[in-house]
Design a protein around this motif. Structure first.
Motif, PDB file in Angstrom:
ATOM      1  N   THR A 106     -17.971  -3.801 -22.937  1.00 48.36           N
ATOM      2  CA  THR A 106     -19.074  -2.889 -22.107  1.00 48.36           C
ATOM      3  C   THR A 106     -20.093  -3.090 -22.457  1.00 48.36           C
ATOM      4  O   THR A 106     -20.791  -4.236 -23.548  1.00 48.36           O
ATOM      5  N   HIS A 107     -20.909  -2.293 -21.260  1.00 47.75           N
ATOM      6  CA  HIS A 107     -23.218  -2.663 -21.226  1.00 47.75           C
ATOM      7  C   HIS A 107     -23.499  -2.257 -22.981  1.00 47.75           C
ATOM      8  O   HIS A 107     -24.372  -3.114 -23.386  1.00 47.75           O
ATOM      9  N   ARG A 108     -22.382  -1.505 -23.534  1.00 49.29           N
ATOM     10  CA  ARG A 108     -24.008  -1.785 -25.750  1.00 49.29           C
ATOM     11  C   ARG A 108     -22.991  -2.770 -26.001  1.00 49.29           C
ATOM     12  O   ARG A 108     -23.592  -2.924 -27.056  1.00 49.29           O
ATOM     13  N   GLU A 163     -28.471   1.099 -24.992  1.00 48.23           N
ATOM     14  CA  GLU A 163     -28.246   2.153 -23.325  1.00 48.23           C
ATOM     15  C   GLU A 163     -29.130   0.902 -22.410  1.00 48.23           C
ATOM     16  O   GLU A 163     -29.378   2.225 -21.324  1.00 48.23           O
ATOM     17  N   ALA A 170     -28.568  -0.540 -19.998  1.00 47.54           N
ATOM     18  CA  ALA A 170     -27.043  -1.851 -18.426  1.00 47.54           C
ATOM     19  C   ALA A 170     -28.641  -2.215 -17.259  1.00 47.54           C
ATOM     20  O   ALA A 170     -27.859  -3.278 -16.834  1.00 47.54           O
ATOM     21  N   ASP A 171     -29.504  -1.256 -16.945  1.00 49.53           N
ATOM     22  CA  ASP A 171     -30.049  -1.291 -15.869  1.00 49.53           C
ATOM     23  C   ASP A 171     -30.665  -3.052 -16.411  1.00 49.53           C
ATOM     24  O   ASP A 171     -30.798  -4.024 -15.408  1.00 49.53           O
ATOM     25  N   ARG A 199     -28.461  -5.989 -16.614  1.00 49.02           N
ATOM     26  CA  ARG A 199     -28.128  -6.571 -15.108  1.00 49.02           C
ATOM     27  C   ARG A 199     -28.738  -7.529 -14.717  1.00 49.02           C
ATOM     28  O   ARG A 199     -28.328  -8.842 -13.832  1.00 49.02           O
ATOM     29  N   THR A 255     -17.925  -8.084 -12.360  1.00 49.68           N
ATOM     30  CA  THR A 255     -18.674  -6.493 -12.527  1.00 49.68           C
ATOM     31  C   THR A 255     -16.838  -5.684 -13.116  1.00 49.68           C
ATOM     32  O   THR A 255     -16.687  -5.684 -11.914  1.00 49.68           O
ATOM     33  N   GLY A 279     -18.935  -2.151 -17.941  1.00 42.15           N
ATOM     34  CA  GLY A 279     -19.511  -4.001 -18.599  1.00 42.15           C
ATOM     35  C   GLY A 279     -19.171  -4.677 -17.957  1.00 42.15           C
ATOM     36  O   GLY A 279     -19.284  -5.074 -16.672  1.00 42.15           O
TER      37      GLY A 279
END
Length: 243
Positions: free
Chosen positions: A183-185, A198, A200-201, A204, A226, A231
């Protein structure tokens, strides 16, 4: 990451920003050096061997921030945090491509600055620990991508790939848990530290840069995939140890 004894080079031509950064970083226990232009920055890197560089992109003179980033990366892997204005998106991405490890968009607060500095120094220290932890190879299922962790070497086919410490750790996390969606986190915290989670941008940007360096066709990634809204996942791997 303890600040005591850590040296930070601030590269910025604006006196007010120099004063603020020197004051805040010194109060946190860092030893701070100031360079007012690119030429001076390159020389101070050689003389003082800082543990981290805070680098403004827009500076007057024959060397701007991008030039400094490129010259520093020719000889050392000192972590670089780029300081950029919102209107400098293309320059910011270019700096990452040249080897910058992180970026702060102006204006930024002291808490955010301190968190980024701690995280960047911690990643650099973690990289050294990994080298000492013993040999380990991570290999994609088709053998195209290989990572020698203790030597910090990455190959795409027959080509050596130069990654920043941040890019290296991001790829290492993905390859280590190949086949599992991260996941992103979880990626942000594993690579950048507990202060993150937090952004996420932000993540990327680094995934895009990493794909440009290791994918055969970055616009049609084969390895770093992706999972929309969740994530990223590395397609698959084999792992060999003690090689």
């Amino acid at each position: 990451m303890k600040a005591r004894g850590k040296r930070i080079l601030v590269v910025d031509d604006e006196a007010p920003i120099q004063r603020i950064l020197r004051r805040n970083l010194t109060m946190s226990g860092y030893e701070v050096f100031i360079a007012e232009n690119g030429k001076q920055a390159v020389e101070m890197v050689r003389l003082h061997q800082p543990d981290l560089i805070l680098l403004d992109l827009c500076m007057p003179g024959e060397l701007d921030g991008l030039d400094v980033c490129a010259k520093v990366r020719q000889s050392v892997q000192t972590p670089i945090i780029v300081l950029s204005a919102v209107t400098e998106e293309k320059q910011k991405v270019r700096a990452l491509d040249l080897g910058a490890d992180d970026y702060l968009t102006k204006p930024f607060g002291n808490d955010e600055l301190q968190a980024r500095v701690r995280a960047c120094l911690r990643r650099a220290q973690t990289a050294e620990t990994q080298v000492e932890s013993g040999p380990e190879m991570l290999i994609s299922d088709d053998g195209y991508l290989t990572m020698n962790v203790p030597r910090r070497q990455v190959k795409a086919g027959e080509n050596d790939v130069r990654l920043t410490p941040t890019e290296f750790e991001l790829l290492r996390q993905l390859m280590t848990y190949a086949g599992k969606v991260l996941t992103h986190r979880s990626l942000l915290r594993a690579v950048w530290g507990p202060e993150y989670g937090e952004e996420a941008d932000y993540l990327r940007v680094y995934i895009r840069q990493l794909r440009r360096k290791v994918e055969i066709e970055p616009s049609r990634p084969r390895y770093i995939l992706t999972e929309p809204g969740i994530g990223y996942v590395f397609r698959s791997q084999t792992e060999e140890k003690n090689i």
